[in-house]
Motif scaffolding. Sequence first.
Motif, PDB file in Angstrom:
ATOM      1  N   ALA A 292       1.189   8.498   3.645  1.00 41.22           N
ATOM      2  CA  ALA A 292       1.120   7.147   2.976  1.00 41.22           C
ATOM      3  C   ALA A 292       1.809   6.344   4.141  1.00 41.22           C
ATOM      4  O   ALA A 292       1.173   5.195   4.616  1.00 41.22           O
ATOM      5  CB  ALA A 292       1.996   6.851   1.821  1.00 41.22           C
TER       6      ALA A 292
ATOM      7  N   VAL B 145       3.483  13.723   1.190  1.00 44.97           N
ATOM      8  CA  VAL B 145       2.943  12.373   0.534  1.00 44.97           C
ATOM      9  C   VAL B 145       3.595  11.140   1.314  1.00 44.97           C
ATOM     10  O   VAL B 145       2.761  10.037   1.601  1.00 44.97           O
ATOM     11  CB  VAL B 145       3.118  12.244  -0.827  1.00 44.97           C
TER      12      VAL B 145
ATOM     13  N   PHE C 243       0.729  -1.192  -0.029  1.00 47.95           N
ATOM     14  CA  PHE C 243       0.083  -0.099  -0.023  1.00 47.95           C
ATOM     15  C   PHE C 243       0.820   1.254  -0.087  1.00 47.95           C
ATOM     16  O   PHE C 243       0.585   2.310  -0.881  1.00 47.95           O
ATOM     17  CB  PHE C 243      -1.025   0.056   1.121  1.00 47.95           C
ATOM     18  N   PHE C 244       1.906   1.237   0.942  1.00 48.90           N
ATOM     19  CA  PHE C 244       2.828   2.539   1.021  1.00 48.90           C
ATOM     20  C   PHE C 244       3.370   2.643  -0.486  1.00 48.90           C
ATOM     21  O   PHE C 244       3.557   3.799  -0.798  1.00 48.90           O
ATOM     22  CB  PHE C 244       3.713   2.241   2.077  1.00 48.90           C
TER      23      PHE C 244
ATOM     24  N   ALA D 224      -0.429   3.285   6.137  1.00 48.84           N
ATOM     25  CA  ALA D 224      -0.066   2.123   6.042  1.00 48.84           C
ATOM     26  C   ALA D 224       0.153   1.423   7.473  1.00 48.84           C
ATOM     27  O   ALA D 224      -0.235   0.089   7.541  1.00 48.84           O
ATOM     28  CB  ALA D 224       1.374   1.971   5.294  1.00 48.84           C
TER      29      ALA D 224
ATOM     30  N   MET E 206       2.671   1.775  -3.435  1.00 49.18           N
ATOM     31  CA  MET E 206       1.698   1.949  -4.239  1.00 49.18           C
ATOM     32  C   MET E 206       1.541   3.285  -4.279  1.00 49.18           C
ATOM     33  O   MET E 206       1.393   4.280  -5.349  1.00 49.18           O
ATOM     34  CB  MET E 206       0.625   1.420  -4.504  1.00 49.18           C
ATOM     35  N   VAL E 207       1.018   3.803  -3.094  1.00 51.68           N
ATOM     36  CA  VAL E 207       0.531   5.348  -3.016  1.00 51.68           C
ATOM     37  C   VAL E 207       1.837   6.369  -3.274  1.00 51.68           C
ATOM     38  O   VAL E 207       1.547   7.327  -4.345  1.00 51.68           O
ATOM     39  CB  VAL E 207       0.089   5.703  -1.599  1.00 51.68           C
ATOM     40  N   CYS E 208       2.897   6.021  -2.956  1.00 53.67           N
ATOM     41  CA  CYS E 208       4.018   6.899  -3.242  1.00 53.67           C
ATOM     42  C   CYS E 208       4.318   6.910  -4.610  1.00 53.67           C
ATOM     43  O   CYS E 208       4.963   7.927  -5.250  1.00 53.67           O
ATOM     44  CB  CYS E 208       5.362   6.302  -2.291  1.00 53.67           C
ATOM     45  N   THR E 209       4.162   5.824  -5.157  1.00 50.75           N
ATOM     46  CA  THR E 209       4.640   5.836  -6.815  1.00 50.75           C
ATOM     47  C   THR E 209       3.640   6.173  -7.767  1.00 50.75           C
ATOM     48  O   THR E 209       3.753   6.785  -8.889  1.00 50.75           O
ATOM     49  CB  THR E 209       5.151   4.252  -7.197  1.00 50.75           C
ATOM     50  N   LEU E 210       2.059   6.241  -7.247  1.00 51.31           N
ATOM     51  CA  LEU E 210       1.206   6.450  -8.017  1.00 51.31           C
ATOM     52  C   LEU E 210       1.145   7.787  -8.209  1.00 51.31           C
ATOM     53  O   LEU E 210       0.548   8.687  -9.176  1.00 51.31           O
ATOM     54  CB  LEU E 210      -0.226   5.831  -7.816  1.00 51.31           C
ATOM     55  N   PHE E 211       1.170   8.720  -6.860  1.00 51.52           N
ATOM     56  CA  PHE E 211       1.172   9.845  -6.639  1.00 51.52           C
ATOM     57  C   PHE E 211       1.903  10.929  -7.651  1.00 51.52           C
ATOM     58  O   PHE E 211       1.300  11.643  -8.431  1.00 51.52           O
ATOM     59  CB  PHE E 211       1.527  10.600  -5.346  1.00 51.52           C
TER      60      PHE E 211
END
Lengths: 232, 210
Positions: free
Chosen positions: A69, A65, A39-40, A73, A42-47
């Motif tokens: 995240a 961010v 989850f961590f 998480a 994903m959020v960090c790379t999608l942003f």
Amino acid sequence: MSAPQRDVPGMLDSLFAVARRDLLLAWKRPGDVLNPLFFFAMVCTLFPLAVGPSAEQLTFSGPGVLWVAALLAMLIALNSLFLSDFDDGSLEQLLVSPQPLPLLAIGKTAAHWLTSGLPLVLVSPIVAITYRMPGSVVVVLMLTLTLGTMSLSLLGSIGAALTVGLHRGTALLSLLILPLSMPVLIIGANTVSLAAGNETYSAGVWALAAYAVGALSLAPFATAAALRISNE
Amino acid sequence: MATGSGALTTQLSGRDLTLFRGDRCLFQDVGFALQAGELLLFEGSNGSGKTSLMKAMVGLLEFESGVIEWNGKPVGEQRQVFHGSLVWMAHRVGLKADLTLVENLHFESALRPQSADDLDSVLERLDISRLKPLPLRSLSAGQQRRVALARMLLADVPLWLMDEPFTNLDREGRALVMRLVKEHLAKGGLCAMAAHQDVEIDATVKKVVL
């Protein structure tokens, strides 16, 4: 009894035994550990994909961010802290053991941090590349995340202990823990921002360390009391 | 030891015990006194409060009134001593399904005083030594109860608390439980048990009907 009764094993032995057992369980069920981490990441790379690749914007929003995240998480991971022990009755066994409950709670929380907080800290430098963070700032990020996730694990253990008896207590858990974790989020993210802007940031690190020490000295007692209430 | 665990002084007693669950009174003014070598039986129909009484005895629930005494002192004042003198076989086995029985029992050994009995011989007696490498979740319910029995045998404590120990056990297993309890009593231990069935044992039995 014909022979004199043997002594109760040392308190620290029981603390390490609880931590070792939980680490062993995490090792046998790696999915529970990987979920929050995934989850961590994903959020960090999608942003950056969503807001665009402008370097200025990414360096500006990166610390915030990453910290948000990490906080979320940790919240995801918290729910499982006492749940399986409650469900299979081993929590009752811990409650009727002669060992001090706050120490057992520290053991469980330590294992929980090692399997939830520490992986986040270790993955953060890789994720930080996306935000063009220089090496010196990454060190600050890892340091603040280490201290911050420790506080979150300790504070979270109180909430997890209080809500373990309620099924689907996740929303309530977040509600209980978020107000207490706001200082960690604000100080953590701002400290990294300050470091990125080449300003002095040591005050933030000390504040996070103080918060972690405070949580370590108070949270285990609150967790122990909450566990007793939840088990009634 | 001068006091505490000597054969003559080991005793458990309860006076005027009253327990409420919500608004409902489960039982009122229950009392008992148990000496070393004696078995205490809690009898009663389903929902009469046998399990609640045992939970309250170990401190998981609170009595509305009354006091439990261990060696003449209220257990509330010596919770650690009392918990160090008992092992509780609850309705749920309280073991980790993902760990093997050796890993489970190894963990338990860090919690309370351990007897000198060697793990292998205990597992042999309970007829579960061939299950050693398996995770607990692949054991049957009866086999898991036997692992819970192993926890009792490996603990060096005078007081055994057993909540429905015969659940899920076959005839042979039930006989085994009675043999183990009898041995424990003969060594000067105490046992409090909640059970539906009649318990036939060659020892002093005290009954509390709820």
